[in-house]
Motif scaffolding. Structure first.
Motif, PDB file in Angstrom:
ATOM      1  N   GLU A  66       3.046   5.919  -2.762  1.00  0.00           N
ATOM      2  CA  GLU A  66       4.227   6.647  -3.241  1.00  0.00           C
ATOM      3  C   GLU A  66       4.166   6.885  -4.748  1.00  0.00           C
ATOM      4  O   GLU A  66       4.550   7.950  -5.227  1.00  0.00           O
ATOM      5  N   LEU A  67       3.692   5.896  -5.495  1.00  0.00           N
ATOM      6  CA  LEU A  67       3.524   6.096  -6.938  1.00  0.00           C
ATOM      7  C   LEU A  67       2.568   7.251  -7.208  1.00  0.00           C
ATOM      8  O   LEU A  67       2.833   8.111  -8.050  1.00  0.00           O
ATOM      9  N   ALA A  68       1.456   7.272  -6.488  1.00  0.00           N
ATOM     10  CA  ALA A  68       0.476   8.354  -6.656  1.00  0.00           C
ATOM     11  C   ALA A  68       1.097   9.695  -6.289  1.00  0.00           C
ATOM     12  O   ALA A  68       0.876  10.697  -6.983  1.00  0.00           O
ATOM     13  N   ALA A  69       1.885   9.726  -5.217  1.00  0.00           N
ATOM     14  CA  ALA A  69       2.536  10.972  -4.780  1.00  0.00           C
ATOM     15  C   ALA A  69       3.521  11.474  -5.842  1.00  0.00           C
ATOM     16  O   ALA A  69       3.774  12.677  -5.934  1.00  0.00           O
ATOM     17  N   GLN A 119       0.834  -1.202   0.000  1.00  0.00           N
ATOM     18  CA  GLN A 119       0.000   0.000   0.000  1.00  0.00           C
ATOM     19  C   GLN A 119       0.870   1.254   0.000  1.00  0.00           C
ATOM     20  O   GLN A 119       0.584   2.224  -0.697  1.00  0.00           O
ATOM     21  N   HIS A 120       1.960   1.220   0.768  1.00  0.00           N
ATOM     22  CA  HIS A 120       2.883   2.364   0.783  1.00  0.00           C
ATOM     23  C   HIS A 120       3.477   2.573  -0.621  1.00  0.00           C
ATOM     24  O   HIS A 120       3.604   3.709  -1.082  1.00  0.00           O
ATOM     25  N   PHE A 121       3.809   1.481  -1.301  1.00  0.00           N
ATOM     26  CA  PHE A 121       4.319   1.567  -2.670  1.00  0.00           C
ATOM     27  C   PHE A 121       3.295   2.256  -3.583  1.00  0.00           C
ATOM     28  O   PHE A 121       3.631   3.187  -4.320  1.00  0.00           O
ATOM     29  N   ILE A 122       2.039   1.823  -3.522  1.00  0.00           N
ATOM     30  CA  ILE A 122       0.971   2.420  -4.341  1.00  0.00           C
ATOM     31  C   ILE A 122       0.804   3.905  -4.010  1.00  0.00           C
ATOM     32  O   ILE A 122       0.672   4.744  -4.910  1.00  0.00           O
ATOM     33  N   VAL A 134       9.839   2.274 -10.417  1.00  0.00           N
ATOM     34  CA  VAL A 134       8.697   1.912 -11.258  1.00  0.00           C
ATOM     35  C   VAL A 134       8.210   3.129 -12.037  1.00  0.00           C
ATOM     36  O   VAL A 134       7.889   3.021 -13.229  1.00  0.00           O
ATOM     37  N   ALA A 135       8.173   4.291 -11.412  1.00  0.00           N
ATOM     38  CA  ALA A 135       7.761   5.503 -12.122  1.00  0.00           C
ATOM     39  C   ALA A 135       8.680   5.755 -13.310  1.00  0.00           C
ATOM     40  O   ALA A 135       8.224   6.104 -14.403  1.00  0.00           O
ATOM     41  N   ARG A 136       9.979   5.570 -13.123  1.00  0.00           N
ATOM     42  CA  ARG A 136      10.941   5.771 -14.206  1.00  0.00           C
ATOM     43  C   ARG A 136      10.800   4.690 -15.287  1.00  0.00           C
ATOM     44  O   ARG A 136      10.980   4.972 -16.475  1.00  0.00           O
ATOM     45  N   ILE A 137      10.490   3.463 -14.885  1.00  0.00           N
ATOM     46  CA  ILE A 137      10.269   2.395 -15.870  1.00  0.00           C
ATOM     47  C   ILE A 137       9.039   2.708 -16.717  1.00  0.00           C
ATOM     48  O   ILE A 137       9.072   2.606 -17.946  1.00  0.00           O
ATOM     49  N   LEU A 138       7.946   3.085 -16.061  1.00  0.00           N
ATOM     50  CA  LEU A 138       6.701   3.378 -16.783  1.00  0.00           C
ATOM     51  C   LEU A 138       6.852   4.576 -17.709  1.00  0.00           C
ATOM     52  O   LEU A 138       6.160   4.678 -18.726  1.00  0.00           O
ATOM     53  N   ASP A 139       7.761   5.486 -17.358  1.00  0.00           N
ATOM     54  CA  ASP A 139       8.002   6.692 -18.150  1.00  0.00           C
ATOM     55  C   ASP A 139       9.127   6.492 -19.172  1.00  0.00           C
ATOM     56  O   ASP A 139       9.628   7.453 -19.741  1.00  0.00           O
ATOM     57  N   ASP A 146      -0.524   7.992 -12.374  1.00  0.00           N
ATOM     58  CA  ASP A 146      -1.901   7.507 -12.294  1.00  0.00           C
ATOM     59  C   ASP A 146      -1.877   5.989 -12.180  1.00  0.00           C
ATOM     60  O   ASP A 146      -0.972   5.332 -12.715  1.00  0.00           O
ATOM     61  N   ASP A 147      -2.862   5.417 -11.514  1.00  0.00           N
ATOM     62  CA  ASP A 147      -2.918   3.967 -11.346  1.00  0.00           C
ATOM     63  C   ASP A 147      -2.973   3.308 -12.722  1.00  0.00           C
ATOM     64  O   ASP A 147      -3.944   3.440 -13.450  1.00  0.00           O
ATOM     65  N   PRO A 148      -1.902   2.592 -13.099  1.00  0.00           N
ATOM     66  CA  PRO A 148      -1.895   1.960 -14.417  1.00  0.00           C
ATOM     67  C   PRO A 148      -2.654   0.631 -14.459  1.00  0.00           C
ATOM     68  O   PRO A 148      -2.680  -0.020 -15.494  1.00  0.00           O
TER      69      PRO A 148
END
Length: 164
Positions: free
Chosen positions: A11-14, A6-9, A93-98, A18-20
């Motif tokens: 942090e991604l939002a922060a 949940q903390h990971f999710i 993960v943010a960098r991977i998705l981007d 957006d939830d992929p």
């Protein structure tokens, strides 16, 4: 959902992601799965291993985040350390998705001899330039396959070394 996942999710939002479409699976142990954009690459997965998070980048690569890189390590509780691990995993993960982190998988003949993350933005290359760059490539008799989250990256036309 475990507190660390949940903390990971969160942090991604922060970080503005957006939830992929993460899917929670509980079969072996709790983990999140993001279905692949390209089946050659495979899904992204984040596993809660209770003492660390494991990030799986498709069929190509995996790495571990245990929070030990935190400045608070000496005085950190397990909860704080895992929160730090979740934050760092979210950053990756943010960098991977981007398309700012990819993977290079190295082969000698048909035998995989290793893999490594490619940090495109750290090397001054963006995803549109990766196919013609030599970032992540070895020379000699080492063949390298490179991947972004969106799919395989073709080898550069001018690649020296590696097997054809």
């Amino acid at each position: 959902m475990t507190p660390t996942l949940q903390h990971f999710i969160d942090e991604l939002a922060a970080q503005g992601v957006d939830d992929p479409g993460w899917r929670l699976e509980l079969d072996e142990r709790p983990h999140l799965v993001l279905d692949p954009l390209d089946n050659v690459v495979g899904p992204l997965e984040v596993w809660d291993d209770t003492c660390e998070l494991t990030l799986v980048f498709g069929k190509c690569y995996h790495c571990h985040f245990d929070g030990c890189e935190s400045d608070l390590l000496a005085s950190a509780t397990d909860e704080q350390r895992l929160a730090a691990a979740a934050s760092l995993t979210a950053e990756y993960v943010a960098r991977i998705l981007d398309s700012r982190i990819g993977v290079a998988v190295h082969y000698r003949g048909d035998t995989c001899i290793g893999a490594a993350l490619i940090y495109l933005d750290d090397d001054g290359v963006d995803a549109s330039q990766l196919a013609e760059s030599t970032i992540g490539l070895y020379g000699g008799n080492i063949r390298t396959e490179r991947f972004l989250w969106s799919g395989p990256v073709p080898a550069p036309q001018n690649q020296n070394g590696g097997e054809p």
